[in-house]
Design an enzyme around this catalytic site. Structure first.
Site, PDB file in Angstrom:
ATOM      1  N   TYR A  19       0.836  -1.204   0.000  1.00  0.00           N
ATOM      2  CA  TYR A  19       0.000   0.000   0.000  1.00  0.00           C
ATOM      3  C   TYR A  19       0.873   1.257   0.000  1.00  0.00           C
ATOM      4  CZ  TYR A  19      -3.821   3.151   1.187  1.00  0.00           C
ATOM      5  OH  TYR A  19      -4.741   4.174   1.178  1.00  0.00           O
ATOM      6  N   HIS A  75       1.384   4.120  -3.124  1.00  0.00           N
ATOM      7  CA  HIS A  75       1.138   5.546  -2.925  1.00  0.00           C
ATOM      8  C   HIS A  75       2.417   6.369  -3.087  1.00  0.00           C
ATOM      9  CE1 HIS A  75      -2.799   4.235  -1.614  1.00  0.00           C
ATOM     10  NE2 HIS A  75      -3.187   5.493  -1.775  1.00  0.00           N
ATOM     11  N   TRP A  80      -7.213   2.630 -10.829  1.00  0.00           N
ATOM     12  CA  TRP A  80      -6.527   2.706  -9.528  1.00  0.00           C
ATOM     13  C   TRP A  80      -7.207   1.786  -8.519  1.00  0.00           C
ATOM     14  CZ3 TRP A  80      -2.061   4.231  -7.578  1.00  0.00           C
ATOM     15  CH2 TRP A  80      -1.940   4.403  -6.198  1.00  0.00           C
TER      16      TRP A  80
END
Length: 104
Positions: free
Chosen positions: A18, A22, A76
């Site tokens: 994660y 990002h 996304w």
């Protein structure tokens, strides 16, 4: 400009993935979010529960509700779906947070 906060939920073992995704967020996604009236967007992790807490600013005339219709947003969400709890359309499950205190 209003602040908006919500909680999301990571799946076990997905913290590093994660964060990495990002760290390399797609520029076209950032542009889409800005164009929709979203700014000052932060996501925090509670390591004990794997809960993600997001806080962002919404322009008075924002288009946040139109984001699910955008192709880059759908891509996304599909890329992120294996990492977190999602709705049937791959949108991250969100639990709105109730403001309790703010110090400016």
């Amino acid at each position: 400009m209003q602040r908006f906060a919500f909680r999301m939920q990571l799946k076990p073992g997905m913290v590093d993935d994660y964060r990495h995704r990002h760290d390399e967020i797609w520029p076209e996604l950032v542009d889409l979010l800005h164009d929709a009236g979203i700014s000052d967007y932060s996501i925090f992790l509670d390591e004990a529960t794997l809960s993600l807490f997001a806080v962002l600013r919404l322009a008075e005339e924002n288009r946040r509700e139109s984001l699910p219709d955008e192709p880059v947003m759908k891509l996304w969400w599909a890329a992120m779906a294996p990492l977190m709890e999602v709705e049937p359309d791959n949108r991250p499950r969100e639990w709105p947070l109730v403001p309790m205190f703010h110090m400016a």
